[in-house]
Scaffold this motif. Structure first.
Motif, short mmCIF file in Angstrom:
data_model
loop_
_atom_site.label_atom_id
_atom_site.label_comp_id
_atom_site.label_asym_id
_atom_site.label_seq_id
_atom_site.Cartn_x
_atom_site.Cartn_y
_atom_site.Cartn_z
N THR A 5 43.71 37.55 60.90
CA THR A 5 44.50 38.71 60.49
C THR A 5 45.56 39.00 61.53
O THR A 5 45.27 39.05 62.73
N ALA A 76 55.72 42.10 60.62
CA ALA A 76 55.10 41.29 59.58
C ALA A 76 55.79 39.94 59.43
O ALA A 76 55.15 38.93 59.09
N ASP A 82 46.44 34.98 57.48
CA ASP A 82 46.32 34.99 56.01
C ASP A 82 46.36 36.40 55.45
O ASP A 82 46.35 36.61 54.24
N SER A 83 46.42 37.38 56.35
CA SER A 83 46.53 38.79 55.95
C SER A 83 47.24 39.53 57.06
O SER A 83 47.25 39.11 58.23
N VAL A 84 47.87 40.65 56.69
CA VAL A 84 48.59 41.48 57.65
C VAL A 84 47.98 42.87 57.63
O VAL A 84 47.83 43.47 56.56
N LYS A 166 47.05 41.18 51.75
CA LYS A 166 47.07 39.73 51.63
C LYS A 166 48.49 39.19 51.85
O LYS A 166 49.47 39.76 51.37
N ARG A 167 48.56 38.08 52.56
CA ARG A 167 49.85 37.45 52.78
C ARG A 167 50.53 37.08 51.46
O ARG A 167 51.73 37.26 51.28
N GLU A 171 54.28 37.91 50.03
CA GLU A 171 55.21 36.88 49.59
C GLU A 171 55.69 37.11 48.16
O GLU A 171 56.80 36.73 47.81
#
Length: 465
Positions: A5, A76, A82-84, A166-167, A171
């Protein structure tokens, strides 16, 4: 759980709080679980010098205060996880805080964002702590989260003080909208965009994060939190025409719905707030009818199906003997033929199924007294809402549910008090009417009845409990 994360923390002065936050992260988070990205918005209290000395930190220094949304977006864009996780610097994380958040986030492809509970936050993420000193925080958080292991709540809105995303969602929908300067409503906007793409949001009750609250605003003497909140609220309303804070469930329907009901049609479902409350309470498939496209799309994030049609256009024949319950929330007064709608709804119910509806009372003094003086002026809201096509009294409400089709099992009154002199006037009217042989005895009570809730069960069915 494998994966990393990216924690994005925005700083603007308040160095003592930033130190506590970073110390808590290091104490309660495995180093292989996260990367830390700090974005400083032109601090002048030694924050920048302190962060430069930290190891394993990605540091972005802004020469001017870029505000919350833009600063978080800067961080960010440097994230590799895989997550922020957007984390305010005036927070303190606690033991085992991150793992439950990640477990919830990746439990389903449909979940896009999650957040913890806290001592200082708006909405349902707020809990009442028993500690009064942060030295008592670790013990409280440990006991509180242990008692709620695995507990989750679906919501329409999460607060950005600690928000795990979630990334792939970022996106797909992008980052914070930078029109929301300095802070407030950028998180509401991100939540709404997530819902519109079909993602779901969850509160994770076994993750607790302490929040001091509005430290950055207090550190910046040039900012006024009330002014920024009001301005950003107007920006949000101008963009969307809807306020997430006003998307609340009907206050009575959840209590009236049988807990064994597994398939429910919510007619006039709006954004799905009532259905969301039911989903959090019991195992239920929600179906909806909503003519407003934006609200219908929000509801689709949680409902199994939502038809974007007017009530009288719903394909009832496709759902014969299908539902355990049909909810009409302030709907039937808006259609031209509510009697036909009820008949069709009856055919869509399984044996023993129920209709739950709420109807405004034409006999309330708000309407009746002006009517007696010749005034029947439509209003923007209320019983004389200008979109109302049909008007009901308690007697005609009950007539919607004919005895050969239904048993009315519950009637619940929603009363709105009236002025004492108005009440005395109608008491006297009722007395005089009775003395002249008119059936006006019930008038004194009916003039305070604003809405009537009715639960009607299909004839011959089992008790609704």
């Amino acid at each position: 759980m494998k994966g990393k994360t990216s924690i994005v923390m925005l700083t603007y002065n308040e160095l003592h709080l930033t130190k506590k936050c970073i110390d808590s992260i290091k104490q309660h988070t495995r180093s292989d679980q996260y990367e830390l990205i700090i974005v400083d918005n032109a601090s002048t209290d030694g924050t920048k010098a302190y962060v430069r000395e930290l190891e394993d930190v990605i540091f972005i220094e802004n020469e001017e205060n870029q505000g919350f949304a833009k600063g978080c977006n800067q961080g960010a864009k440097k994230a590799t996880g895989d997550s922020v996780l957007f984390l305010n610097n005036d927070t303190m994380v606690t033991e085992n805080w991150l793992s439950p958040l990640r477990e919830a986030l990746f439990a389903s492809e449909r979940i896009g964002m999650v957040g913890p509970v806290s001592n200082y936050v708006s909405g349902p993420q707020m809990v009442q702590p028993s500690y009064t000193d942060v030295r008592e925080l670790p013990a409280f958080a440990k006991d509180y989260t242990a008692a709620r292991k695995g507990q989750r709540t679906y919501v329409h809105r999460l607060v950005g003080f600690c928000l795990l995303v979630k990334r792939e969602l970022i996106e797909e929908i992008g980052l914070f909208d930078e029109r929301f300067v300095y802070g407030s409503f950028e998180d509401d906007d991100l939540c709404l965009r997530s819902l519109l793409k079909g993602y779901q949001l969850q509160i994770v009750h076994d993750s607790f994060v302490h929040h001091h609250g509005h430290a950055t605003f207090h550190a910046n003497q040039e900012t006024n939190i009330s002014t920024f909140f009001a301005e950003n609220r107007l920006r949000f309303l101008d963009k969307w025409g809807i306020d997430l804070n006003l998307m609340t469930p009907h206050p009575y329907f959840a209590a009236l719905l049988p807990q064994e009901a597994a398939c429910v049609l919510d007619v006039g479902c709006g954004a799905g707030a009532t259905g969301l409350e039911l989903i959090n309470r019991q195992a239920v498939d929600m179906y909806g009818v909503e003519s407003d496209s934006l609200k219908a799309t929000i509801a689709k994030a949680y409902y199994k199906e939502v038809k974007e049609v007017n009530v009288d256009e719903y394909p009832w024949s496709e759902k014969e003997a299908f539902f355990d319950a049909v909810i009409f929330s302030d709907v039937l007064e808006h259609v031209s033929d509510p009697w036909q709608i009820i008949t069709r709804a009856h055919k869509s119910l399984k044996p023993g199924g129920v209709i739950i509806c709420c109807l405004p009372n034409m006999m309330h003094a708000e309407v009746l007294l002006p009517l007696m003086t010749g005034d029947f002026t439509y209003q923007e809201v209320g019983i004389l809402d200008r979109t109302h096509m049909r008007f009901f009294t308690p007697k005609t409400m009950r007539a919607l549910f004919p005895d050969h089709l239904f048993d009315r099992v519950i009637e619940q009154q929603i009363n709105v008090p009236i002025d004492q002199n108005v009440q005395l006037f109608f008491d006297e009217v009722a007395r005089v009417g009775e003395s002249l042989g008119f059936q006006t005895k019930a008038l004194s009570d009916q003039v305070t009845l604003y809405q009537l809730l009715i639960v009607a069960r299909t004839k011959g069915g089992a008790s609704s409990g």
